[in-house]
Motif scaffolding. Structure first.
Motif, PDB file in Angstrom:
ATOM      1  N   ARG A 105      23.221 -13.820  31.282  1.00 36.60           N
ATOM      2  CA  ARG A 105      23.239 -15.200  30.989  1.00 36.60           C
ATOM      3  C   ARG A 105      23.969 -16.077  32.058  1.00 36.60           C
ATOM      4  N   PHE A 106      22.870 -16.959  32.670  1.00 37.05           N
ATOM      5  CA  PHE A 106      23.247 -17.690  34.006  1.00 37.05           C
ATOM      6  C   PHE A 106      22.949 -19.406  33.386  1.00 37.05           C
ATOM      7  N   SER A 107      24.198 -19.912  33.614  1.00 38.47           N
ATOM      8  CA  SER A 107      24.043 -21.276  32.982  1.00 38.47           C
ATOM      9  C   SER A 107      23.246 -21.584  31.821  1.00 38.47           C
ATOM     10  N   ASP A 108      22.169 -22.039  31.689  1.00 31.19           N
ATOM     11  CA  ASP A 108      21.549 -22.190  30.383  1.00 31.19           C
ATOM     12  C   ASP A 108      20.364 -21.177  30.358  1.00 31.19           C
ATOM     13  N   THR A 109      20.162 -20.216  31.436  1.00 29.28           N
ATOM     14  CA  THR A 109      19.108 -19.158  31.324  1.00 29.28           C
ATOM     15  C   THR A 109      19.604 -17.750  30.827  1.00 29.28           C
ATOM     16  N   ASN A 110      18.611 -17.223  29.884  1.00 28.26           N
ATOM     17  CA  ASN A 110      18.949 -15.763  29.536  1.00 28.26           C
ATOM     18  C   ASN A 110      17.897 -14.982  30.246  1.00 28.26           C
ATOM     19  N   VAL A 111      18.509 -14.193  30.692  1.00 34.93           N
ATOM     20  CA  VAL A 111      17.504 -12.831  31.490  1.00 34.93           C
ATOM     21  C   VAL A 111      17.837 -11.538  30.816  1.00 34.93           C
ATOM     22  N   THR A 112      16.629 -11.045  30.342  1.00 27.53           N
ATOM     23  CA  THR A 112      16.529  -9.751  29.904  1.00 27.53           C
ATOM     24  C   THR A 112      15.743  -8.837  30.595  1.00 27.53           C
ATOM     25  N   ASN A 113      16.345  -7.636  30.886  1.00 23.56           N
ATOM     26  CA  ASN A 113      15.634  -6.619  31.647  1.00 23.56           C
ATOM     27  C   ASN A 113      15.512  -5.396  31.025  1.00 23.56           C
ATOM     28  N   VAL A 114      13.989  -4.955  30.882  1.00 20.29           N
ATOM     29  CA  VAL A 114      13.762  -3.724  30.380  1.00 20.29           C
ATOM     30  C   VAL A 114      13.167  -2.712  31.211  1.00 20.29           C
ATOM     31  N   LEU A 115      13.747  -1.497  31.170  1.00 25.51           N
ATOM     32  CA  LEU A 115      13.162  -0.313  32.067  1.00 25.51           C
ATOM     33  C   LEU A 115      12.728   0.920  31.199  1.00 25.51           C
ATOM     34  N   GLY A 116      11.717   1.452  31.268  1.00 23.36           N
ATOM     35  CA  GLY A 116      11.062   2.596  30.434  1.00 23.36           C
ATOM     36  C   GLY A 116      10.567   3.515  31.197  1.00 23.36           C
ATOM     37  N   HIS A 117      10.927   4.861  30.729  1.00 26.62           N
ATOM     38  CA  HIS A 117      10.081   6.154  31.388  1.00 26.62           C
ATOM     39  C   HIS A 117       9.712   7.044  30.219  1.00 26.62           C
ATOM     40  N   LEU A 118       8.286   7.338  30.633  1.00 23.59           N
ATOM     41  CA  LEU A 118       7.594   8.482  29.869  1.00 23.59           C
ATOM     42  C   LEU A 118       7.002   9.307  30.650  1.00 23.59           C
ATOM     43  N   GLY A 119       7.257  10.704  30.521  1.00 19.48           N
ATOM     44  CA  GLY A 119       6.764  11.577  31.320  1.00 19.48           C
ATOM     45  C   GLY A 119       7.293  13.065  30.787  1.00 19.48           C
ATOM     46  N   LEU A 120       7.023  14.055  31.699  1.00 19.09           N
ATOM     47  CA  LEU A 120       7.079  15.523  31.363  1.00 19.09           C
ATOM     48  C   LEU A 120       8.269  15.966  32.093  1.00 19.09           C
ATOM     49  N   ARG A 121       8.723  16.895  31.538  1.00 21.05           N
ATOM     50  CA  ARG A 121       9.981  17.875  31.837  1.00 21.05           C
ATOM     51  C   ARG A 121       9.574  19.397  31.849  1.00 21.05           C
ATOM     52  N   ASN A 122      10.244  19.874  32.900  1.00 15.80           N
ATOM     53  CA  ASN A 122       9.973  21.373  32.909  1.00 15.80           C
ATOM     54  C   ASN A 122      11.210  22.037  33.743  1.00 15.80           C
ATOM     55  N   ARG A 123      11.729  23.070  32.924  1.00 12.27           N
ATOM     56  CA  ARG A 123      13.131  23.748  33.239  1.00 12.27           C
ATOM     57  C   ARG A 123      12.759  24.504  34.598  1.00 12.27           C
ATOM     58  N   ILE A 124      13.637  24.400  35.534  1.00 15.25           N
ATOM     59  CA  ILE A 124      13.458  25.222  36.647  1.00 15.25           C
ATOM     60  C   ILE A 124      14.738  26.100  37.119  1.00 15.25           C
TER      61      ILE A 124
END
Length: 170
Positions: A77-96
């Motif tokens: 929150r900056f003065s009267d402004t609300n800021v929301t950040n969202v980051l998402g990952h969708l992927g595959l995993r392989n054991r090495i």
């Protein structure tokens, strides 16, 4: 906020030294225990702050044997402004190797500003490539780089950003 994120990440990482001494079986031949993942919560530090997105995030997700999904959220929150950040990952995993995984997939980002002008709202999509290492049964460190991102109202970026996550695995 960054100072508290760094302190929390350092405490989380240092606690792995004393937690879960079940990493190896107590037999004649000590074979490593393979960890596959599970539901996760944790903290992430990102280089996306210079593009108007979050620098430190709280993460929730699921890391399976062959796939992953996670979402990171930050609020400020900056003065009267609300800021929301969202980051998402969708992927595959392989054991090495034993508890080391390579992962790859799609990333999505959103920045939502609560003011009357929508010009500060941003979004981005792209690809990620990363490594996950299970330090123990309940702790994992995950790093991802973004080979390509398209930032709405901005530019195309190649290998410009990354994220480092310290996660607790349930």
């Amino acid at each position: 906020m960054k100072k508290y994120g760094l302190i929390a990440a350092t405490l989380l990482l240092s606690s792995t030294l004393f937690a879960d001494n079940e990493g190896y079986k107590t037999e004649e031949v000590k074979a490593p225990t393979l960890y596959d993942g599970g539901f996760t919560t944790g903290m992430s530090l990102s280089s996306l702050a210079q593009n108007g997105f979050a620098g430190s995030l709280v993460n929730f997700g699921y890391y399976g044997t062959c796939w992953l999904v996670d979402v990171g959220v930050n609020y400020s929150r900056f003065s009267d402004t609300n800021v929301t950040n969202v980051l998402g990952h969708l992927g595959l995993r392989n054991r090495i190797y034993q508890n080391l995984f390579v992962n790859y997939g799609a990333v999505g980002l959103g920045r939502f500003v609560s003011d009357h002008d929508d010009s500060d709202n941003k979004w981005a999509v792209g690809a990620f490539l990363g490594l996950d290492y299970h330090l123990s049964r309940h702790f994992m460190i995950s790093g991802k780089v973004y080979p390509y991102n398209y930032h709405h109202k901005s530019t195309h970026q190649a290998f410009a950003n990354g994220i480092l996550s310290f996660l607790y695995v349930y």
